[in-house]
Design a protein around this motif. Structure first.
Motif, PDB file in Angstrom:
ATOM      1  N   SER A 135       0.806  -1.227   0.000  1.00 47.19           N
ATOM      2  CA  SER A 135       0.000   0.000   0.000  1.00 47.19           C
ATOM      3  C   SER A 135       0.836   1.274   0.000  1.00 47.19           C
ATOM      4  CB  SER A 135      -0.936   0.006   1.211  1.00 47.19           C
ATOM      5  OG  SER A 135      -1.886  -1.039   1.103  1.00 47.19           O
ATOM      6  N   LYS A 164       0.176   3.308  -3.073  1.00 48.71           N
ATOM      7  CA  LYS A 164      -1.115   3.941  -3.345  1.00 48.71           C
ATOM      8  C   LYS A 164      -1.056   5.452  -3.554  1.00 48.71           C
ATOM      9  CE  LYS A 164      -3.892   0.371  -1.073  1.00 48.71           C
ATOM     10  NZ  LYS A 164      -4.678   0.010   0.131  1.00 48.71           N
ATOM     11  N   LEU A 170      -7.667   6.604   1.297  1.00 48.02           N
ATOM     12  CA  LEU A 170      -6.219   6.537   1.529  1.00 48.02           C
ATOM     13  C   LEU A 170      -5.917   6.489   3.024  1.00 48.02           C
ATOM     14  CD1 LEU A 170      -3.398   6.566   0.236  1.00 48.02           C
ATOM     15  CD2 LEU A 170      -3.432   9.072   0.424  1.00 48.02           C
ATOM     16  N   SER A 205      -6.398   3.105   4.047  1.00 51.90           N
ATOM     17  CA  SER A 205      -5.668   2.200   3.157  1.00 51.90           C
ATOM     18  C   SER A 205      -6.585   1.121   2.582  1.00 51.90           C
ATOM     19  CB  SER A 205      -4.486   1.542   3.894  1.00 51.90           C
ATOM     20  OG  SER A 205      -3.591   0.953   2.955  1.00 51.90           O
ATOM     21  N   VAL A 236      -3.615  10.333   7.046  1.00 54.57           N
ATOM     22  CA  VAL A 236      -3.187   8.959   7.347  1.00 54.57           C
ATOM     23  C   VAL A 236      -2.536   8.900   8.723  1.00 54.57           C
ATOM     24  CG1 VAL A 236      -1.608   7.105   6.682  1.00 54.57           C
ATOM     25  CG2 VAL A 236      -2.928   8.301   4.927  1.00 54.57           C
ATOM     26  N   SER A 296      -4.310   4.817   9.296  1.00 61.70           N
ATOM     27  CA  SER A 296      -3.511   3.616   9.538  1.00 61.70           C
ATOM     28  C   SER A 296      -2.113   3.923  10.061  1.00 61.70           C
ATOM     29  CB  SER A 296      -3.395   2.813   8.232  1.00 61.70           C
ATOM     30  OG  SER A 296      -2.770   3.588   7.220  1.00 61.70           O
ATOM     31  N   LYS A 328       2.514   7.164   4.634  1.00 61.68           N
ATOM     32  CA  LYS A 328       1.690   6.035   4.201  1.00 61.68           C
ATOM     33  C   LYS A 328       2.315   4.735   4.661  1.00 61.68           C
ATOM     34  CE  LYS A 328      -1.754   4.032   2.234  1.00 61.68           C
ATOM     35  NZ  LYS A 328      -1.578   2.900   3.168  1.00 61.68           N
TER      36      LYS A 328
END
Length: 716
Positions: A429, A432, A484, A487, A593, A598, A612
């Motif tokens: 991920s 992404k 996003l 995720s 994020v 996440s 990320k």
């Protein structure tokens, strides 16, 4: 007529004659006549023992042969010595015999942090070096150096005795070589290195051969050195050519390498440590094992004291205060970074240089220490003992200047496998953001809606493919930011398919991901492989407003002694990949994020950060890459053999390593806001099946244009 006159005196001759007449005749016995005496002399000698005669003959023969052979050998030795002496160049040509040059790497503060190649600190002589160093070398290597003729029979006999007593052959182990013989070996008996015939390693190995023939030639060459040069000149050659570990050739280079001092400034303890390296440079190098090196130095101090080269007070002082490494030598920081810079620079000025090169690098020692400490701290406190998991960290500025690099858990390693630059792993991920970058650049908005519902795509030749989210749940309609932030996999695939995989691939490649990218729909989920350095550089492109980045570590290269650089580098930023507006929207999405998604474990107190997470199939790789306004940091975690991680995702240990590193890195750095939007725009629904926009430009503000964009797949 007779008279009574005076009598004439008798002459001496007359007296002798009268005495002869008056003396009685000596009787000669019959047994002692001349004839019998003659017969006695003619009597034959008694016969000798044949064995005795044979022995005498052998002795005479042996002696006759020996002195003749000895004379011939002496002549041959003399001719050999004269021949070698005639081939010897002048002193200055013998002190630096390196077959390759050196590279000295400087950090952003201008301080040396790494050396590569063969270091040569400059010519020293017996007059310019510390007298303690001169005494230490002769005490430990050849205490009769100033008295022998180049070869020491006494030393050879002593070495043979030691070898035999220790169960070795006579010529194995101690060789009894004098300093002059060692100098002859260092000069390789005058044979130059022919790169067309053998490598440098093969050449040095050949120079160290210990056969009887080689020893004989070495002895001749040593005596030739004694004929050509004075004792001090021979010692000067030795002091400049001896290998002393860590790439140092000569005592000046070694003194600077280990103590950051010139060889004329060192103390008795430091001199003893350097002289102790001569026995086994790599084994006793203080950078490998300081205690072992100090123990060896203590032996040298004892020898110097016994030979009267140190007073008792000086020896006690050296034992009480053994030599230690300089801060630069002790830190051994940036080994992975130095290896990378050496591999990236021109080979003829780095790996294969014959010159002495100075490289000004982008390495920030403070940032490097912070990255190393974060790595060690997390593995010491959060990873079970015995784990074989590995990790890597890269820190760079927004223009691609690499400030720190750790290629494995052994943070001090040099010449090791660098997982930051050499390991290509699936990105998961962490890829992404480039899907959303392509969409935002084509006119989508961070607040547009996309469906998180079951999706099946028919792949020609492979059949239907149905992606799923990590938790195997669906969230219905979500914004791009929400997708996003959490995720979610299905929205990422929908967006990728909507904007076109080729556009996604183009954006990723332009940002610097050079690895072969997947051709199928799994591209959006990070099925492709990349290195941590590439990925971190690509994220730097997001931070700098959407321009491509080429990571670099070399900012200037020049030859030693020159002031003008041969190579210069002002930055690594290239062409624009996405618009500034798209980059600022993407930064905001990645900020969410960390704020509430996440990547929450990476959140920094009082400082904005965007990033990320990334976890690959079967958890074989875990990533966290993110940035503040000043630094971009990438972290990878996994096993070298692709063993799945147990209970680890990108939001776990990688995020914690990232957080720990960034806290340390940003300590004392003024707080600056991220270059991002304020996040207050309204939202619209994204139809992934709508036609793509042909013009990848920022959306306008005209209401009619916005309406058309909504109809054809755009957003507000």
């Amino acid at each position: 007529m007779t008279g009574t006159g005076p009598k004439r005196p008798k002459l001496v001759a007359e007296k002798r004659a009268n005495a002869k007449k008056s003396s009685p005749k000596r009787a000669v016995p019959k047994t002692a006549t001349r004839k019998t005496r003659s017969k006695r002399r003619a009597r034959p000698a008694p016969k000798r023992n044949p064995i005795s005669r044979l022995f005498r003959w052998i002795v005479r023969l042996f002696w006759g042969i020996t002195w003749r052979v000895g004379a011939v050998c002496t002549i041959l030795v003399a001719l050999g010595v004269l021949f070698y002496a005639s081939t010897l160049p002048e002193l200055e040509e013998l002190v630096d015999g390196r077959t390759r040059g050196s590279v000295t790497l400087l950090d952003t503060n201008g301080q040396v942090f790494a050396w590569r190649g063969d270091q040569f600190g400059g010519m020293v002589t017996t007059e310019t070096v510390s007298p303690h160093l001169k005494n230490a070398v002769t005490a430990t290597e050849d205490k009769r150096f100033f008295w022998h003729f180049g070869v020491s029979p006494r030393g050879i006999a002593s070495a043979v005795k030691i070898n035999l007593s220790e169960g070795r052959s006579a010529l194995s182990g101690n060789g009894g070589s004098t300093i002059t013989q060692q100098t002859a070996k260092l000069l390789c008996l005058g044979v130059p290195h022919d790169t067309n015939k053998m490598t440098e390693r093969e050449y040095e190995s050949d120079c160290r051969r210990g056969s009887l023939v080689r020893k004989a030639k070495e002895a001749l060459y040593a005596m030739a050195l004694e004929v050509k040069f004075t004792k001090n000149e021979i010692l000067t050659i030795y002091l400049n050519r001896a290998f002393l570990g860590a790439g140092a050739r000569g005592f000046e280079a070694a003194s600077q390498r280990y103590f950051n001092l010139s060889a004329n400034q060192i103390s008795p303890a430091q001199a003893a440590m350097l002289a102790g390296l001569l026995k086994a440079p790599t084994r006793y190098a203080p950078t490998n094992d300081l205690q072992r090196s100090q123990d060896r130095a203590e032996t040298v101090v004892k020898l110097m004291e016994e030979q009267g080269l140190l007073t008792t007070a000086q020896a006690n002082e050296a034992r009480a205060n053994p030599a230690t490494l300089s801060d630069a030598a002790k830190s051994r920081t940036g080994g992975y970074f130095a290896d990378w810079v050496m591999s990236e620079g021109p080979s003829y000025l780095t790996r294969d240089t014959t010159e002495d090169v100075i490289i000004q690098s982008t390495l920030d020692p403070r940032v490097q220490r912070a990255a190393e400490q974060a790595m060690l701290h997390i593995f010491d406190t959060k990873v079970r003992d015995g784990s074989k998991a590995q990790a890597a960290i890269v820190v760079m500025s927004a223009d691609g200047a690499v400030r720190a690099m750790v290629g494995g858990r052994d943070v001090k390693a040099t010449g090791a496998f660098n997982r930051a630059t050499q390991a290509s792993r699936q990105t998961g991920s962490a890829f992404k953001p480039f899907v959303y970058a392509a969409a935002l650049d084509l006119g989508y908005s961070y607040n547009d809606y996309v469906k998180d519902e079951p999706l099946t795509i028919d792949i020609p030749g492979s059949g239907p493919w149905t992606p799923s989210n990590y938790d195997h749940k669906f969230s219905g309609t979500v914004t791009l930011t929400e997708a996003l932030r959490r995720s979610l996999n299905i929205p990422a695939v929908r967006i990728s398919e909507g904007v076109g995989r080729e556009n996604v691939r183009t954006v990723a490649e332009m940002f610097g991901i050079q690895s072969d990218l997947a051709a199928g729909p799994a591209l959006a989920l990070g099925a492709s492989e990349s290195t941590l350095l590439e990925m971190t550089g690509a994220y730097a492109g997001i931070l700098n407003g959407g321009r491509s980045v080429t990571p670099y570590g070399l900012s200037e290269l020049r030859l030693q002694g020159d002031t003008e650089p041969l190579i210069g580098q002002d930055g690594g930023m290239g062409e624009r990949v996405i618009t500034t507006n798209a980059a600022e929207q993407l930064t905001y999405m990645m900020y969410q994020v960390i704020e509430s998604g996440s990547g929450r474990r990476a959140k920094l107190d009082g400082r904005q950060a965007a990033g990320k997470t990334g976890t690959t199939q079967a958890a074989r790789d875990a990533w966290f890459i993110g940035f503040t306004a000043d630094y971009v940091t990438g972290v990878w975690l996994g096993y070298d053999d692709n063993t799945p991680l147990t209970g680890v995702t990108g939001s776990g240990l990688p995020a914690e390593i990232w957080h720990d590193a960034m806290v340390r890195i940003n300590e004392g750095v003024p707080i600056s806001p991220l270059p991002m939007i304020d996040g207050q725009a309204p939202s619209t629904y994204v139809d992934p099946n709508a036609p793509q926009r042909a013009n990848p430009q920022p959306k306008g503000t005209n209401p009619i244009e916005n309406l058309l964009l909504q109809i054809f797949g755009g957003g507000n």
